[in-house]
Enzyme design. Structure first.
Site, mmCIF file in Angstrom:
data_model
loop_
_atom_site.group_PDB
_atom_site.id
_atom_site.type_symbol
_atom_site.label_atom_id
_atom_site.label_comp_id
_atom_site.label_asym_id
_atom_site.label_seq_id
_atom_site.Cartn_x
_atom_site.Cartn_y
_atom_site.Cartn_z
ATOM 1 N N LYS A 115 0.818 -1.219 0.000
ATOM 2 C CA LYS A 115 0.000 0.000 0.000
ATOM 3 C C LYS A 115 0.853 1.272 0.000
ATOM 4 C CE LYS A 115 -4.474 -1.587 1.439
ATOM 5 N NZ LYS A 115 -5.681 -1.418 2.213
ATOM 6 N N LYS A 199 -4.825 -8.267 -6.695
ATOM 7 C CA LYS A 199 -6.030 -8.489 -5.895
ATOM 8 C C LYS A 199 -7.146 -7.519 -6.340
ATOM 9 C CE LYS A 199 -6.380 -6.767 -1.605
ATOM 10 N NZ LYS A 199 -7.595 -6.440 -0.864
ATOM 11 N N LYS A 202 -11.062 -2.143 -3.777
ATOM 12 C CA LYS A 202 -11.975 -0.987 -3.877
ATOM 13 C C LYS A 202 -11.271 0.214 -4.475
ATOM 14 C CE LYS A 202 -13.653 -1.786 0.754
ATOM 15 N NZ LYS A 202 -12.485 -1.802 1.641
HETATM 16 N N1 AQP Z 1 -9.887 -9.361 -3.410
HETATM 17 C C1 AQP Z 1 -10.308 -9.882 -2.282
HETATM 18 N N2 AQP Z 1 -10.647 -11.185 -2.219
HETATM 19 C C2 AQP Z 1 -11.101 -11.735 -1.042
HETATM 20 N N3 AQP Z 1 -11.221 -11.028 0.102
HETATM 21 C C3 AQP Z 1 -10.902 -9.722 0.070
HETATM 22 N N4 AQP Z 1 -10.915 -8.758 0.997
HETATM 23 C C4 AQP Z 1 -10.492 -7.596 0.461
HETATM 24 N N5 AQP Z 1 -10.188 -7.780 -0.831
HETATM 25 C C5 AQP Z 1 -10.425 -9.086 -1.112
HETATM 26 C C6 AQP Z 1 -11.359 -8.967 2.371
HETATM 27 O O1 AQP Z 1 -12.447 -8.086 2.606
HETATM 28 C C7 AQP Z 1 -12.421 -7.662 3.978
HETATM 29 C C8 AQP Z 1 -12.537 -6.190 4.039
HETATM 30 O O2 AQP Z 1 -11.399 -5.599 3.431
HETATM 31 P P1 AQP Z 1 -10.983 -4.142 3.860
HETATM 32 O O3 AQP Z 1 -12.067 -3.236 3.539
HETATM 33 O O4 AQP Z 1 -10.576 -4.165 5.285
HETATM 34 O O5 AQP Z 1 -9.711 -3.722 3.082
HETATM 35 P P2 AQP Z 1 -8.776 -4.390 2.058
HETATM 36 O O6 AQP Z 1 -8.416 -5.763 2.463
HETATM 37 O O7 AQP Z 1 -7.629 -3.460 1.853
HETATM 38 O O8 AQP Z 1 -9.763 -4.427 0.801
HETATM 39 P P3 AQP Z 1 -9.743 -3.618 -0.521
HETATM 40 O O9 AQP Z 1 -10.995 -3.910 -1.223
HETATM 41 O O10 AQP Z 1 -8.472 -3.895 -1.259
HETATM 42 O O11 AQP Z 1 -9.797 -2.108 -0.065
HETATM 43 P P4 AQP Z 1 -8.787 -0.918 -0.334
HETATM 44 O O12 AQP Z 1 -8.693 -0.796 -1.835
HETATM 45 O O13 AQP Z 1 -9.407 0.259 0.307
HETATM 46 O O14 AQP Z 1 -7.475 -1.284 0.266
HETATM 47 C C9 AQP Z 1 -11.119 -8.196 4.576
HETATM 48 O O15 AQP Z 1 -11.401 -9.365 5.319
HETATM 49 C C10 AQP Z 1 -10.294 -8.530 3.372
HETATM 50 O O16 AQP Z 1 -9.384 -9.566 3.642
#
Ligand code: AQP
Length: 339
Positions: A115, A199, A202
Site C-alpha cells: 500500500k 487483488k 476498492k
Molecule cells: N480481493 C479480495 N478477495 C477476497 N477477500 C478480500 N478482501 C479484500 N479484498 C479481497 C477482504 O475483505 C475484507 C474487508 O477488506 P478491507 O475493507 O478491510 O480492506 P482491504 O483488504 O484493503 O480491501 P480492498 O478492497 O483492497 O480495499 P482498499 O482498496 O481500500 O485497500 C477483509 O477481510 C479482506 O481480507
C-alpha cells in the site's frame, strides 16, 4: 442451533464501494457465522484514514458498509454493528499494543509494502502501525474467531504474536485469547478482472477491475464480457486451469456464488469457448447481486435507520470494550478512577 459462546470480530474499511472480493472473502462468512457466534461487525473507519479520504465520501461510505452488511443478510438485532471510531477504546488499546509490538514485526508486513508503494517515507505512520490497531479491534472483544480474506492473514498472525507477548510480558495467563483466522480456500483472494496477478480492490482506479455490490445488471454483464480470460478453450482439469490465473479467478467467482465445486464447473465447460461460461457467470452474479444492491439502495434512503443501528451497536460494543480496557489498565499498573 445454539450459539457456542465464542466471539467473532471482523471489519471492512469504508474506503469505497464493496466488491465481490469483500463479499466472498469476508461478508459471506459473517452471514454464516452469525448463527453460532456472538458477532461484532465493525466498519473500520480509523483504518480507512491511514490513506487520505474525502470527508463526505468517508461518511457516506461508512453508512454504505452498514447497509451492505444488512443487505447481505446480517441481522442487526442479533449482532453488534458499529463504526470503530465511535468506541474510543479501539484507539486506546492500539496505543498500548504499539508499546508491546516490535518494530521488526511491523516491518515484515507485506500489506504496508504494497500500500505504501515506492515512496514509503511519505506513507502515513498510521499505515505502518495499522496492524496494531487491527489487533486492538480483535482483542478488545476477546474475539476467538476472525473471518477475513487472505490479504489479512499476516495481520492475524501478528495479532496472535501481540496477544501472546502481552500475556507473557504481564504474566496474565490467557487474558487475551489467541484468535483463529477463518479463511476460505478458493475465495479468500479474488483477483482483478483485468489482471489475475492483482487483488480485486476498492481503490483500484479502474472500475472494470471489479464487480461492486452496488453495480446494476448492465455493468455486471459488461464487466464480465470484458474480463480477461485466455486464447484457448476451457481446459479439462484443475491443474491447467490454475495456470490460467484469470480463468481460475472467474471460476472461483462462479463457485463462490453458486457453491458448486470448481472441478464440477470445469467438467461442465471443458472444451468450450469462454463466451457461454461468461454468459452463465453474469446471469449468476446478477441473480445474487441484484437483491443486495436493491436493498443497499433502499437502506441508504433511510439514513436514520442506519444511524440507529450503529448507535445501538456502539452502546453494546462500548460496554464490552470498557471492561477490557479497564482490566488492561489494571494489569499494566495505570492509575484509573471509577466513574
Ligand atoms: N480481493 C479480495 N478477495 C477476497 N477477500 C478480500 N478482501 C479484500 N479484498 C479481497 C477482504 O475483505 C475484507 C474487508 O477488506 P478491507 O475493507 O478491510 O480492506 P482491504 O483488504 O484493503 O480491501 P480492498 O478492497 O483492497 O480495499 P482498499 O482498496 O481500500 O485497500 C477483509 O477481510 C479482506 O481480507
Amino acid at each position: 442451533m445454539n450459539k457456542v459462546n465464542q466471539t467473532v470480530l471482523s471489519g471492512v474499511q469504508p474506503s469505497g464501494n464493496l466488491h465481490v472480493g469483500n463479499y466472498l472473502g469476508a461478508i459471506k462468512n459473517f452471514v454464516t457465522m452469525q448463527k453460532n457466534y456472538d458477532c461484532y461487525f465493525c466498519v473500520v473507519d480509523l483504518h480507512a484514514i491511514t490513506i487520505k479520504q474525502n470527508p463526505i465520501e468517508l461518511y457516506n461510505n461508512t453508512l454504505e458498509v452498514v447497509a451492505t452488511y444488512i443487505a447481505s443478510g446480517i441481522d442487526p438485532t442479533k449482532n453488534v454493528i458499529f463504526n470503530q471510531s465511535s468506541v474510543s477504546m479501539h484507539a486506546e488499546l492500539a496505543w498500548i499494543l504499539n508499546c508491546v509490538t516490535r518494530m521488526g514485526w511491523l516491518k515484515r508486513m507485506t500489506q504496508f509494502k504494497d500500500k505504501a508503494g515506492a515512496d514509503k517515507e511519505n506513507a502515513s505512520s498510521g499505515l505502518f502501525t495499522y496492524p496494531t490497531l487491527m489487533a486492538a479491534d480483535i482483542l478488545l472483544y476477546k474475539a476467538t474467531h476472525v473471518p477475513v480474506g487472505n490479504d489479512q492473514k499476516q495481520h492475524l498472525e501478528l495479532t496472535r504474536d501481540i496477544a501472546q507477548k502481552f500475556n507473557r510480558d504481564y504474566n496474565c495467563g490467557n487474558f487475551f485469547p489467541i484468535p483463529e483466522p477463518i479463511i476460505e480456500d478458493n475465495t479468500s483472494r479474488i483477483m482483478s478482472l483485468k489482471d489475475g496477478q492483482q487483488k480485486m480492490s476498492k481503490s483500484d482506479p479502474s472500475e472494470n477491475s471489479r464487480i461492486s455490490l452496488t453495480d446494476d445488471t448492465d455493468s455486471i454483464v459488461k464487466k464480465i464480457k470484458k474480463a480477461k480470460t485466455a486464447d484457448i478453450v476451457m481446459p479439462d482439469n484443475l491443474k491447467k486451469v490454475i495456470e490460467l490465473k484469470e480463468v481460475n479467478n472467474l471460476l472461483n467467482l462462479y463457485s463462490g456464488f453458486s457453491d458448486i465445486d470448481k472441478v464440477k464447473l470445469i467438467e461442465q465447460y471443458s472444451g468450450q469457448k469462454f463466451s457461454s461460461f461468461k454468459l452463465d457467470l453474469s446471469e449468476l452474479l446478477v441473480s445474487k447481486i441484484e437483491p443486495i444492491s436493491n436493498e443497499i439502495k433502499n437502506l441508504m434512503n433511510d439514513k436514520n435507520y442506519l444511524l440507529n443501528v450503529m448507535k445501538d451497536g456502539k452502546n453494546k460494543a462500548t460496554e464490552v470494550a470498557k471492561k477490557t480496557i479497564n482490566e488492561t489498565y489494571d494489569i499494566i499498573g495505570l492509575v484509573r478512577y471509577e466513574a
